[in-house]
Scaffold this motif. Sequence first.
Motif, PDB file in Angstrom:
ATOM      1  N   GLY A 108       0.789  -0.957   0.146  1.00 30.92           N
ATOM      2  CA  GLY A 108       0.039   0.093  -0.118  1.00 30.92           C
ATOM      3  C   GLY A 108       0.657   1.003   0.099  1.00 30.92           C
ATOM      4  N   SER A 109       1.815   1.481   0.927  1.00 31.08           N
ATOM      5  CA  SER A 109       2.663   2.604   0.839  1.00 31.08           C
ATOM      6  C   SER A 109       3.587   2.399  -0.340  1.00 31.08           C
ATOM      7  CB  SER A 109       3.513   2.468   2.058  1.00 31.08           C
ATOM      8  OG  SER A 109       4.502   1.314   2.046  1.00 31.08           O
ATOM      9  N   ALA A 110       3.732   1.398  -1.042  1.00 22.86           N
ATOM     10  CA  ALA A 110       4.759   1.474  -2.270  1.00 22.86           C
ATOM     11  C   ALA A 110       3.967   2.191  -3.504  1.00 22.86           C
ATOM     12  CB  ALA A 110       5.167   0.156  -2.657  1.00 22.86           C
ATOM     13  N   VAL A 111       2.578   1.845  -3.348  1.00 19.91           N
ATOM     14  CA  VAL A 111       1.396   2.357  -4.400  1.00 19.91           C
ATOM     15  C   VAL A 111       1.629   4.010  -4.188  1.00 19.91           C
ATOM     16  CG1 VAL A 111      -0.780   2.720  -5.100  1.00 19.91           C
ATOM     17  CG2 VAL A 111       0.116   0.252  -4.658  1.00 19.91           C
ATOM     18  N   SER A 112       1.474   4.524  -3.058  1.00 20.76           N
ATOM     19  CA  SER A 112       1.693   5.805  -2.609  1.00 20.76           C
ATOM     20  C   SER A 112       2.703   6.440  -3.300  1.00 20.76           C
ATOM     21  CB  SER A 112       1.386   5.898  -1.273  1.00 20.76           C
ATOM     22  OG  SER A 112       1.459   7.519  -0.903  1.00 20.76           O
ATOM     23  N   LYS A 113       3.933   6.011  -2.938  1.00 21.96           N
ATOM     24  CA  LYS A 113       5.318   6.334  -3.258  1.00 21.96           C
ATOM     25  C   LYS A 113       5.514   6.460  -4.952  1.00 21.96           C
ATOM     26  CE  LYS A 113       8.034   5.490   0.980  1.00 21.96           C
ATOM     27  NZ  LYS A 113       9.082   4.745   1.325  1.00 21.96           N
ATOM     28  N   VAL A 114       4.851   5.315  -5.486  1.00 22.61           N
ATOM     29  CA  VAL A 114       5.245   5.220  -6.951  1.00 22.61           C
ATOM     30  C   VAL A 114       4.143   6.452  -7.533  1.00 22.61           C
ATOM     31  CG1 VAL A 114       4.454   3.629  -8.898  1.00 22.61           C
ATOM     32  CG2 VAL A 114       5.784   2.974  -6.945  1.00 22.61           C
ATOM     33  N   PHE A 115       2.955   6.437  -7.219  1.00 25.89           N
ATOM     34  CA  PHE A 115       2.151   7.466  -7.983  1.00 25.89           C
ATOM     35  C   PHE A 115       2.581   8.865  -7.392  1.00 25.89           C
ATOM     36  CE2 PHE A 115      -0.593   4.091  -8.758  1.00 25.89           C
ATOM     37  CZ  PHE A 115      -1.653   4.481  -9.659  1.00 25.89           C
ATOM     38  N   ILE A 119       3.543  11.733 -10.255  1.00 26.20           N
ATOM     39  CA  ILE A 119       2.824  13.141 -10.408  1.00 26.20           C
ATOM     40  C   ILE A 119       3.852  14.437 -10.162  1.00 26.20           C
ATOM     41  CG2 ILE A 119       1.208  14.571  -9.099  1.00 26.20           C
ATOM     42  CD1 ILE A 119      -0.249  12.039  -8.278  1.00 26.20           C
ATOM     43  N   ASP A 120       4.869  13.833  -9.377  1.00 28.73           N
ATOM     44  CA  ASP A 120       5.807  15.109  -9.047  1.00 28.73           C
ATOM     45  C   ASP A 120       6.675  15.167 -10.444  1.00 28.73           C
ATOM     46  OD1 ASP A 120       7.998  16.436  -7.380  1.00 28.73           O
ATOM     47  OD2 ASP A 120       9.072  15.095  -8.124  1.00 28.73           O
ATOM     48  N   CYS A 121       7.244  13.942 -11.234  1.00 32.62           N
ATOM     49  CA  CYS A 121       7.788  14.140 -12.288  1.00 32.62           C
ATOM     50  C   CYS A 121       7.016  14.887 -13.413  1.00 32.62           C
ATOM     51  CB  CYS A 121       8.092  12.592 -12.881  1.00 32.62           C
ATOM     52  SG  CYS A 121       8.968  12.759 -14.294  1.00 32.62           S
ATOM     53  N   LEU A 122       5.768  14.595 -13.411  1.00 29.59           N
ATOM     54  CA  LEU A 122       5.195  15.111 -14.670  1.00 29.59           C
ATOM     55  C   LEU A 122       4.617  16.522 -14.410  1.00 29.59           C
ATOM     56  CD1 LEU A 122       2.456  12.223 -15.335  1.00 29.59           C
ATOM     57  CD2 LEU A 122       4.491  13.037 -16.684  1.00 29.59           C
ATOM     58  N   VAL A 123       4.489  16.966 -13.036  1.00 33.91           N
ATOM     59  CA  VAL A 123       4.174  18.365 -12.878  1.00 33.91           C
ATOM     60  C   VAL A 123       5.603  18.987 -13.217  1.00 33.91           C
ATOM     61  CG1 VAL A 123       3.978  20.190 -10.982  1.00 33.91           C
ATOM     62  CG2 VAL A 123       2.357  18.138 -11.111  1.00 33.91           C
ATOM     63  N   ARG A 124       6.918  18.692 -12.749  1.00 34.13           N
ATOM     64  CA  ARG A 124       8.053  19.421 -13.134  1.00 34.13           C
ATOM     65  C   ARG A 124       8.424  19.266 -14.583  1.00 34.13           C
ATOM     66  NH1 ARG A 124      11.720  19.557  -8.684  1.00 34.13           N
ATOM     67  NH2 ARG A 124      10.817  18.491  -6.792  1.00 34.13           N
ATOM     68  N   VAL A 125       8.113  17.959 -15.350  1.00 36.46           N
ATOM     69  CA  VAL A 125       8.562  18.220 -16.689  1.00 36.46           C
ATOM     70  C   VAL A 125       7.458  19.303 -17.461  1.00 36.46           C
ATOM     71  CG1 VAL A 125       8.060  16.916 -18.762  1.00 36.46           C
ATOM     72  CG2 VAL A 125       9.362  15.950 -16.834  1.00 36.46           C
ATOM     73  N   HIS A 126       6.124  19.244 -17.023  1.00 36.05           N
ATOM     74  CA  HIS A 126       5.219  20.145 -17.670  1.00 36.05           C
ATOM     75  C   HIS A 126       5.595  21.754 -17.520  1.00 36.05           C
ATOM     76  CE1 HIS A 126       1.640  22.905 -17.249  1.00 36.05           C
ATOM     77  NE2 HIS A 126       1.162  22.457 -18.243  1.00 36.05           N
ATOM     78  N   GLY A 151      14.912   4.206 -30.169  1.00 34.13           N
ATOM     79  CA  GLY A 151      15.192   3.898 -28.938  1.00 34.13           C
ATOM     80  C   GLY A 151      15.822   2.722 -28.464  1.00 34.13           C
ATOM     81  N   TYR A 152      16.488   2.597 -27.396  1.00 38.56           N
ATOM     82  CA  TYR A 152      16.945   1.246 -26.731  1.00 38.56           C
ATOM     83  C   TYR A 152      16.494   1.183 -25.652  1.00 38.56           C
ATOM     84  CZ  TYR A 152      20.598   1.616 -30.393  1.00 38.56           C
ATOM     85  OH  TYR A 152      21.035   1.724 -31.665  1.00 38.56           O
ATOM     86  N   GLY A 153      16.222  -0.036 -25.211  1.00 41.77           N
ATOM     87  CA  GLY A 153      15.816  -0.431 -23.519  1.00 41.77           C
ATOM     88  C   GLY A 153      14.552   0.050 -23.251  1.00 41.77           C
ATOM     89  N   ALA A 154      14.221   0.850 -22.187  1.00 38.04           N
ATOM     90  CA  ALA A 154      12.952   1.566 -22.020  1.00 38.04           C
ATOM     91  C   ALA A 154      12.511   2.592 -22.835  1.00 38.04           C
ATOM     92  CB  ALA A 154      13.207   2.145 -20.475  1.00 38.04           C
ATOM     93  N   SER A 155      13.459   3.195 -23.432  1.00 31.76           N
ATOM     94  CA  SER A 155      13.365   4.233 -24.463  1.00 31.76           C
ATOM     95  C   SER A 155      12.867   3.463 -25.825  1.00 31.76           C
ATOM     96  CB  SER A 155      14.481   5.033 -24.862  1.00 31.76           C
ATOM     97  OG  SER A 155      14.724   5.845 -23.617  1.00 31.76           O
ATOM     98  N   ARG A 256      10.621   7.422 -18.058  1.00 31.53           N
ATOM     99  CA  ARG A 256       9.659   6.981 -19.324  1.00 31.53           C
ATOM    100  C   ARG A 256       8.370   7.352 -19.406  1.00 31.53           C
ATOM    101  NH1 ARG A 256       6.293   2.786 -18.327  1.00 31.53           N
ATOM    102  NH2 ARG A 256       7.484   2.551 -16.287  1.00 31.53           N
ATOM    103  N   LEU A 257       7.517   7.705 -18.050  1.00 31.72           N
ATOM    104  CA  LEU A 257       6.386   8.106 -18.074  1.00 31.72           C
ATOM    105  C   LEU A 257       6.361   9.502 -18.660  1.00 31.72           C
ATOM    106  CD1 LEU A 257       5.252   7.117 -14.479  1.00 31.72           C
ATOM    107  CD2 LEU A 257       4.660   6.114 -16.842  1.00 31.72           C
ATOM    108  N   ALA A 258       7.500  10.436 -18.377  1.00 27.14           N
ATOM    109  CA  ALA A 258       7.532  11.755 -18.890  1.00 27.14           C
ATOM    110  C   ALA A 258       7.729  11.789 -20.367  1.00 27.14           C
ATOM    111  CB  ALA A 258       8.732  12.481 -18.420  1.00 27.14           C
ATOM    112  N   HIS A 259       8.431  10.755 -21.049  1.00 23.88           N
ATOM    113  CA  HIS A 259       8.651  10.828 -22.509  1.00 23.88           C
ATOM    114  C   HIS A 259       7.390  10.241 -23.284  1.00 23.88           C
ATOM    115  CE1 HIS A 259      13.318   9.897 -21.961  1.00 23.88           C
ATOM    116  NE2 HIS A 259      12.809  11.173 -21.834  1.00 23.88           N
ATOM    117  N   LEU A 260       6.591   9.358 -22.504  1.00 26.33           N
ATOM    118  CA  LEU A 260       5.302   8.924 -22.987  1.00 26.33           C
ATOM    119  C   LEU A 260       4.258  10.043 -23.255  1.00 26.33           C
ATOM    120  CD1 LEU A 260       4.976   5.539 -21.284  1.00 26.33           C
ATOM    121  CD2 LEU A 260       5.025   5.903 -23.951  1.00 26.33           C
ATOM    122  N   THR A 261       4.359  10.930 -22.111  1.00 29.65           N
ATOM    123  CA  THR A 261       3.335  12.181 -21.961  1.00 29.65           C
ATOM    124  C   THR A 261       3.665  13.287 -23.076  1.00 29.65           C
ATOM    125  OG1 THR A 261       3.160  11.471 -19.634  1.00 29.65           O
ATOM    126  CG2 THR A 261       2.384  13.784 -20.623  1.00 29.65           C
TER     127      THR A 261
END
Length: 301
Positions: A108-115, A119-126, A151-155, A256-261
């Motif tokens: 449960g706490s891992a879910v919170s940290k991952v989300f 969110i923090d990453c996407l706000v900063r990139v935006h 791209g390679y790997g995750a990219s 990876r999420l930032a690149h997808l967005t």
Amino acid sequence: MTDLMDGAPRVAGPLLARMDSLRGQLRASECKVADVVARDPGAVIAGRMADLARMSGVSEPSVLRFCRAIGFESFNAFKIRLAQDVAVRDGGGVSLSQIELSRDDTAGSAVSKVFAAAIDCLVRVHDALDTVAVERASLAIARSRRVEIWGYGASGVVAEDAAHKLFRLVPGAVARRDPHMQIMAASALGAEDAVIAISHTGRTRELVEAVERARRTDATIIAITSADSVLARLAHIPVAVDVREDTEVYTPMVSRLAHLTVIDAIAVGVALLLPPTTAGRLGQMKDALKTKRVLETETDD
């Protein structure tokens, strides 16, 4: 109020300011929780409900009552909104993309940290994204005869997702993850073609070499990568996506999420630039897909 995520309501305005405005309606125990949140939001974001209860000198039910008193259905929903506010308030401060899991974490706490990290990453990139570069990239793709996405790997996974979106808009869009295929494709490009090169670090040797070869053909190079990287300097249109993430040891997650967005935004930009006939082609594709879906009436009870 409308639920958004994990019971998070649409709470208007900065969260810390809202807490202050509601102090007169909070119980004494809830005010203690509010004091800790205001004093050290970073520790609250990184911790668990039990940690906040301990720091506030109250019980866990009191923490949950505090969350509900200010408009949230759960502690996780409150933390996600708090993370957004902190990220918007100060570009430095708490970096959720760097939070690490501990042995004490639960699923449960891992879910919170991952989300929260996402969110923090996407706000900063935006906030840092150069929208002019996104517009230039969209225009270059819309005008292209052929679009190579590398791209390679995750990219590489991101490149395939980009191709899945763009081939419906630009028929010549294709993703390649193999360095030999990239270098051969680069040699066959021309001035009417474009390359989208995706890399978090911007310094993958094979990708840089393929892009260098593509430049010699006069193809337009679009790079989705870290600012001031080798790849960004090679690009005609660099779209800077700076995410603090240790990819030397860990597989990329939030980058990876930032690149997808960002690619989603570019794809929408391309769609807006294309002629109305594109809508007809998209409609034909949707009609073709209908034959691949199982209808409710065809399934057995």
